[in-house]
Design an enzyme around this catalytic site. Structure first.
Site, PDB file in Angstrom:
ATOM      1  N   ARG A 108       0.879  -1.262   0.071  1.00 40.93           N
ATOM      2  CA  ARG A 108       0.239   0.093  -0.051  1.00 40.93           C
ATOM      3  C   ARG A 108       0.906   1.337  -0.048  1.00 40.93           C
ATOM      4  NH1 ARG A 108      -3.054  -2.905   3.949  1.00 40.93           N
ATOM      5  NH2 ARG A 108      -4.793  -3.756   2.965  1.00 40.93           N
ATOM      6  N   LYS A 130       2.435  11.520 -11.501  1.00 40.00           N
ATOM      7  CA  LYS A 130       1.519  10.565 -12.514  1.00 40.00           C
ATOM      8  C   LYS A 130       2.271   9.214 -12.566  1.00 40.00           C
ATOM      9  CE  LYS A 130      -1.740  13.101 -15.225  1.00 40.00           C
ATOM     10  NZ  LYS A 130      -2.094  13.638 -16.634  1.00 40.00           N
ATOM     11  N   GLU A 172       8.654  17.830 -25.624  1.00 40.11           N
ATOM     12  CA  GLU A 172       8.043  18.484 -24.212  1.00 40.11           C
ATOM     13  C   GLU A 172       8.355  19.661 -23.914  1.00 40.11           C
ATOM     14  OE1 GLU A 172       5.208  16.993 -23.012  1.00 40.11           O
ATOM     15  OE2 GLU A 172       5.451  14.886 -23.757  1.00 40.11           O
ATOM     16  N   LYS A 214       6.198  22.636 -14.682  1.00 43.77           N
ATOM     17  CA  LYS A 214       5.530  21.617 -14.595  1.00 43.77           C
ATOM     18  C   LYS A 214       5.128  21.679 -13.070  1.00 43.77           C
ATOM     19  CE  LYS A 214       4.610  17.183 -15.517  1.00 43.77           C
ATOM     20  NZ  LYS A 214       4.841  15.528 -16.214  1.00 43.77           N
ATOM     21  N   GLU A 224      -5.447  16.896 -11.464  1.00 48.76           N
ATOM     22  CA  GLU A 224      -5.835  17.137 -13.072  1.00 48.76           C
ATOM     23  C   GLU A 224      -7.148  17.591 -13.229  1.00 48.76           C
ATOM     24  OE1 GLU A 224      -3.869  15.237 -16.264  1.00 48.76           O
ATOM     25  OE2 GLU A 224      -5.571  15.368 -17.430  1.00 48.76           O
ATOM     26  N   ARG A 228      -4.194  21.680 -14.773  1.00 49.97           N
ATOM     27  CA  ARG A 228      -3.162  20.529 -15.189  1.00 49.97           C
ATOM     28  C   ARG A 228      -3.186  20.117 -16.557  1.00 49.97           C
ATOM     29  NH1 ARG A 228      -0.126  15.780 -12.083  1.00 49.97           N
ATOM     30  NH2 ARG A 228       1.131  15.241 -13.752  1.00 49.97           N
ATOM     31  N   ASN A 232      -1.693  18.532 -21.290  1.00 49.24           N
ATOM     32  CA  ASN A 232      -1.919  17.540 -22.193  1.00 49.24           C
ATOM     33  C   ASN A 232      -1.654  18.196 -23.845  1.00 49.24           C
ATOM     34  OD1 ASN A 232      -2.208  15.689 -20.425  1.00 49.24           O
ATOM     35  ND2 ASN A 232      -4.471  16.063 -20.021  1.00 49.24           N
ATOM     36  N   HIS A 235      -1.017  16.075 -26.874  1.00 48.16           N
ATOM     37  CA  HIS A 235      -1.081  14.516 -26.552  1.00 48.16           C
ATOM     38  C   HIS A 235      -2.126  13.863 -26.661  1.00 48.16           C
ATOM     39  CE1 HIS A 235       2.557  15.962 -24.444  1.00 48.16           C
ATOM     40  NE2 HIS A 235       2.828  14.824 -23.804  1.00 48.16           N
ATOM     41  N   HIS A 239      -0.707  10.882 -28.462  1.00 51.50           N
ATOM     42  CA  HIS A 239      -0.718   9.499 -28.194  1.00 51.50           C
ATOM     43  C   HIS A 239      -1.424   8.460 -29.274  1.00 51.50           C
ATOM     44  CE1 HIS A 239      -0.671  10.280 -23.731  1.00 51.50           C
ATOM     45  NE2 HIS A 239       0.543  10.279 -24.058  1.00 51.50           N
ATOM     46  N   HIS A 249       7.266   8.853 -28.803  1.00 50.71           N
ATOM     47  CA  HIS A 249       6.297   9.810 -27.918  1.00 50.71           C
ATOM     48  C   HIS A 249       6.667  11.301 -28.727  1.00 50.71           C
ATOM     49  CE1 HIS A 249       3.930  11.364 -24.846  1.00 50.71           C
ATOM     50  NE2 HIS A 249       4.995  12.117 -24.471  1.00 50.71           N
TER      51      HIS A 249
HETATM   52  N1  GLY Z   1       4.852  11.543 -14.165  1.00 53.10           N
HETATM   53  C1  GLY Z   1       4.468  12.396 -15.178  1.00 53.10           C
HETATM   54  C2  GLY Z   1       3.689  13.439 -14.874  1.00 53.10           C
HETATM   55  O1  GLY Z   1       3.146  13.164 -13.590  1.00 53.10           O
HETATM   56  O2  GLY Z   1       3.065  14.049 -15.641  1.00 53.10           O
END
Ligand code: GLY
Length: 342
Positions: A108, A130, A172, A214, A224, A228, A232, A235, A239, A249
Site C-alpha cells: 500500500r 502520475k 515536451e 511543470k 488534473e 493541469r 496535455n 498529447h 498518443h 512519443h
Molecule cells: N510522471 C509524469 C507526470 O506526472 O506527468
C-alpha cells in the site's frame, strides 16, 4: 544545482536540476533499497550506481505492463521488503512510470525516487507524480498519483542520448514553452541548433524552465481537475499517432501540437502567424508537423482516450504563444477537422 518543489497530496517532491548521478547514494537510505533500471542505462552507468540490489529490465515501452510490475513485486517479496524499503528508478519514462506504480501499490505504498536519464524523463516523465502501466492497448490506464521523494536531473548523462530520444524530450520542452512561457519559446527559436545538439547551457535552460513550469502547474492541480489539463497540449492526437504510426512519443506529440495549433487557428483563438512560428520551431528542432498513419487506427485510439467524456474530448488549444486553454471539443468535430470520420 537548482531545486524545485512539487507539492502533492501525499507528500512533496524535490526535483534537483543539475545534480550529479553520483549524489544518488547520499539521497537514499543506508539500507533497504531496491534499484530498478534498464539494460541501456546499466551498460553506460551501472558501475556508478550505489551498491544495492538491482533489477535490470529490457528497455522500451513494451515493458510498461502489469507483468513487469509483477516481476518487481516478486523481487521485493524475495528481499522481504516492507513499507520501510525504498524503490529507486534510474532511467527514462518507462522505468520512472513503472517504479512509481510499484512503489505506490506494494504494501500500500513505499518511498521512491528517480534519477532521470533521458531528456524526456528530466523535462516531463519523472516530474508530476502520475505513474502507471499500459493495459490492453490503453496507455497509462492503470496507475496512481503519488510524488517521488526526489528526482535527480543530471545533464551529463544526456550526452549519450540517441537523436530520436532527444527529439522526444525536445517536443515536451516546446510544449512547456507554448503553453506557459513565451521567453522560453523565443530562446528555443534563437538557439534551435544548440537545443537540438543538447549543448550543456541549452540543456540547463530547457530542463530548469520545464521543471519550473511543470512543478508550478502540478502543485496547483495535482489530480488534473482543471489547470493541469494544459500539460496535455499535443498529447490527445499525439498518443493516438504514437500508437497508430508506431513512432516515438516526441514525434507523436510534435504532430499533435501542430494539429492543435491549426485547430486553435480554425476556432479563432490563435493568430495564423503564431501557428506558423510553432511549426517553424518544431521543424528547426527536427520534429515532424504531420505523420502518416492508418486513419481508422488513429480514430480508434482517439475514441479510447482517457480524457473522453461521452461525446466530447477535453482538448487543449492555444490562445497565444505561452497561453493554453482546455476546451471540450465534440469527438465528431475533432475527427472531421483532422480529416477523419468516426
Ligand atoms: N510522471 C509524469 C507526470 O506526472 O506527468
Amino acid at each position: 544545482m537548482k531545486e524545485y518543489v512539487v507539492r502533492g497530496l501525499l507528500g512533496d517532491s524535490r526535483v534537483l536540476v543539475g545534480e550529479s548521478l553520483d549524489s544518488l547514494a547520499a539521497l537514499l537510505p543506508e539500507r533497504g533499497v531496491l534499484l530498478v533500471t534498464d539494460e541501456n542505462v546499466d551498460r553506460l552507468y551501472g558501475d556508478r550506481l550505489p551498491d544495492f540490489p538491482k533489477m535490470v529490465l529490457p528497455p522500451g515501452e513494451a515493458e510498461k505492463t502489469l507483468d513487469t510490475a509483477r516481476e518487481v513485486y516478486r523481487r521485493l517479496v524475495r528481499l522481504e521488503a516492507g513499507r520501510d524499503w525504498f524503490l529507486c528508478g534510474v532511467g527514462g519514462g518507462v522505468v520512472c512510470d513503472l517504479v512509481g506504480f510499484v512503489a505506490s501499490t506494494y504494501v500500500r505504498g513505499m518511498g521512491f525516487g528517480f534519477c532521470a536519464t533521458t531528456l524526456l524523463a528530466q523535462v516531463d516523465a519523472s516530474v508530476g507524480g502520475k505513474n502507471g502501466v499500459n493495459f490492453e492497448g490503453y496507455k497509462n490506464l492503470v496507475g496512481a498519483f503519488n510524488q517521488p521523494r526526489f528526482v535527480v536531473c543530471d545533464p551529463a548523462v544526456l550526452a549519450t542520448l540517441p537523436e530520436e530520444e532527444a527529439a522526444s524530450g525536445l517536443a515536451e520542452v516546446v510544449k512547456h514553452a507554448a503553453i506557459a512561457d513565451p521567453d522560453l519559446f523565443t530562446f528555443l527559436e534563437e538557439n534551435a541548433r544548440e537545443a537540438r545538439g543538447l549543448a550543456p547551457e541549452a540543456v540547463l535552460r530547457m530542463v530548469g524552465d520545464s521543471v519550473r513550469i511543470k512543478s508550478a502547474v502540478v502543485s496547483e492541480d495535482e489530480r488534473e481537475a482543471g489547470r493541469r489539463k494544459v500539460l496535455n497540449f499535443g498529447h490527445t492526437l499525439g498518443h493516438a499517432l504514437e500508437k497508430a504510426a508506431g513512432v516515438s512519443h516526441g514525434y507523436g506529440v510534435s504532430a499533435g501540437m501542430a494539429a492543435a495549433a491549426r485547430l486553435s487557428v480554425d476556432m479563432g483563438l490563435l493568430a495564423e502567424e503564431e501557428a506558423r512560428r510553432l511549426e517553424n520551431l518544431l521543424l528547426s528542432l527536427g520534429l515532424p508537423l504531420s505523420l502518416s498513419a492508418d486513419r481508422r487506427a488513429v480514430a480508434d485510439a482517439l475514441l479510447r482516450d482517457k480524457k473522453r467524456a461521452g461525446d466530447t474530448l477535453d482538448y487543449v488549444l492555444l490562445s497565444g504563444l505561452g497561453t493554453a486553454v482546455a476546451r471540450p471539443v465534440p469527438v465528431k468535430k475533432l475527427l472531421a477537422l483532422l480529416g477523419l470520420d468516426s
